[in-house]
Design an enzyme around this catalytic site. Sequence first.
Site, PDB file in Angstrom:
ATOM      1  N   ASN A  46      12.972  28.867 -13.834  1.00  0.00           N
ATOM      2  CA  ASN A  46      14.082  29.076 -12.898  1.00  0.00           C
ATOM      3  C   ASN A  46      15.015  30.215 -13.302  1.00  0.00           C
ATOM      4  O   ASN A  46      15.685  30.799 -12.454  1.00  0.00           O
ATOM      5  CB  ASN A  46      14.869  27.777 -12.680  1.00  0.00           C
ATOM      6  N   GLU A 102      17.584  22.062 -24.433  1.00  0.00           N
ATOM      7  CA  GLU A 102      18.437  22.092 -23.238  1.00  0.00           C
ATOM      8  C   GLU A 102      17.609  21.458 -22.139  1.00  0.00           C
ATOM      9  O   GLU A 102      16.693  22.075 -21.600  1.00  0.00           O
ATOM     10  CB  GLU A 102      18.843  23.530 -22.909  1.00  0.00           C
ATOM     11  N   CYS A 158      19.556  23.871 -13.719  1.00  0.00           N
ATOM     12  CA  CYS A 158      19.803  22.620 -14.436  1.00  0.00           C
ATOM     13  C   CYS A 158      21.263  22.199 -14.357  1.00  0.00           C
ATOM     14  O   CYS A 158      21.583  21.037 -14.632  1.00  0.00           O
ATOM     15  CB  CYS A 158      19.356  22.744 -15.882  1.00  0.00           C
ATOM     16  N   GLU A 170      23.692  26.828 -26.911  1.00  0.00           N
ATOM     17  CA  GLU A 170      23.206  28.199 -26.777  1.00  0.00           C
ATOM     18  C   GLU A 170      24.340  29.084 -26.296  1.00  0.00           C
ATOM     19  O   GLU A 170      25.293  28.613 -25.667  1.00  0.00           O
ATOM     20  CB  GLU A 170      22.023  28.263 -25.808  1.00  0.00           C
TER      21      GLU A 170
END
Length: 525
Positions: free
Chosen positions: A195, A296, A330, A503
Site C-alpha cells: 500500500n 508495524e 493501516c 519507525e
Amino acid sequence: MLLTLCEVTWCTRPQTGSNRRSPAQSVVSPGVTAAMLRSYSLDVSAPLLRTQGYVDGRWVSAASVFPVLDPATGQEIARVADCGAAEAKQAVDAAYKAFQSWKRSTAKERSILLRKWFDLMTLHREDLAKLITFECGKPMKESLGEITYSASFLEWFSEEARRVYGDIVPSPLRDRKIFLLKQPVGVASIITPWNFPSAMITRKVGAALAAGCTVVVKPAEDTPLSALALAELAEQAGIPAGVFNVVPCSREETPAVGQVLCTDPLVAKISFTGSTATGKVLLKMAADTVKKVSMELGGHAPFIVFDSADVDRAVSGAMASKFRNSGQTCVCSNRFLVQSGIYDRFVEKLGRAMDAELRMGHGSDPQTTQGPLINQRAADKVEQQVSDAVSRGASVLRGGKRLHGSFMEPTLLVDVSTDMLCTKEETFGPLVPVIRFNTEKEAVAVANSANVGLAGYFFSQDVNQIWRVAEDLEVGMVGVNEGIVSSAEAPFGGVKESGLGREGSKYGVDEYLEVKYMCLGNLNP
C-alpha cells in the site's frame, strides 16, 4: 461519484530514441460508454523500470518470472524475476559481507550517501510516482505525495546518521570510567507491504543504513517495481554493493524467501509491516535465533466526533483519513463514532462531501481521487462487510456497490452497531460505518475494545476532554482535530497487537542499534 475505466499500454522511455509500445488491451465493463474510455501508458525512464532482483550490486535473474498487474485493469504491466530461497540466501550473504565494511564507514560518509539518494528520488519523482500508480492503483496526486513522503525519510535519516550519540555515565568508583557505545546490529531483513511500496522501504532502510546496518528487502508481490527503482537510484547514489539488496518474489515463493530472511543466523534484525496474523508467524520464526524485531501490524482506527467538535473540520478530517489510497492504509479510520447531538448533521455533511470530492477511475487520470482496491480479494472483503452490515440493520446512504474488477464504490453506512463485521475487523477499503454514541465513556470503551491499537482520531473543542481522551485511547498515535498524522519527524507505531517498536523520528534509528557497555578500570584517580 463517477467511474472511468480505461485502456492501458506499457512502455519504457529510453534516455534517447523513440518510445516502444505494446498493443493495448481493452478492459470494458457493461454500461461503460465509449466517451468514458481513456488510454494510459506506463511511460518511465528505462533505467528505472527494473525487473530483475538486485543482489550484491548486480541485477540478477531467477529461474522464473511472475506478472505485475495494474489493479485498475487487471492488465500485465511487467514480468519480474521470481526469486526463491537461493537468491534470498545470496542476498543475506552479500549483506553480511558488506556489513563488515559498512559498519566501519563514518557517520558523515553514510549521511552523504543517503542525501544523494534523497536528491535522486526528488529528481525522478514523476517517474517513481507513475510506477506506484500503475502497480498500486493510487491516483497520481497521491503517488507524488508518497514519493515526497518516501524521500523525506532518506533526508531525515541522512541527518540523524550524525546524531547517533553514545553516553558517559558517572562511575561509583574512582578508578573506573563507564562508557556506553551504540553499534549497528548487523544484517536487517526488511519485509514491506504493497500500500506504500516506496515509503515503507525508505522509512526502514533509511534508519538501518544510517545506523550502519545492511539490508535485504523483500517487497510485496503486488508492487516490486517501486522497490527495484529504489535499488537503481541507490546504485546511482553510490551505496556500496551488498548494502542494499532487493529480492522480489511471487506469492508462491514468499514462504521460502521469508523462511530464509527470518531464520538465517546471519540476519540480526527483522522489520516487517503487514497484517497482525503474518507478523505473529514471523515472530515465531525469529524466536529460534532471538532476532531483534520491529513490527508495524494491523490497525482498526477509531474516529470520534464529540458534540463540541467543529463539524466542518471533522468532515474534512474524515475525508482525508478514510479515503486516502481508497481506504487502504493501516492508519485509515475504520470505526466512526459520532455523538448523538451532531450525528445527523455530521452524516449529512459527510455524504455531501463524498458526492462533491470523490471521483473513481484510473490513477493516471488527473480527475481521479479514488483508484481501485489492490485486487479482487480486497474488494470481496469490503463487499462482504457491507452485506453483513445491511443484513444486521445498517442503511446505505452512499455507494455500497461492487463495480468492475476491484473497484468498490465509496460507501457510507448509518445505523451501525458494534456487532457488525465492519466494526470488528480492519476493512482496508472505502467504507465509512457510522456508530451513534451518547457519552464520552461509551465512545472510549468502543474505541478501546479492539485487540489492536495503531492510530486513533477524535474531534473536540473541549480542552479538558482533549487531554482525557488523548490519554485514555489505547493507540500508539493520536490525531486531535486532525485526520493525517504521519511525518518523518514523528514516531510511527502501535500498541497491543499493532506491533513492536517505532519507525521514523529520532527513535527510528534505535531499532537498528545495540547499546554496548564498556568499563575502563584500574585507572589512577
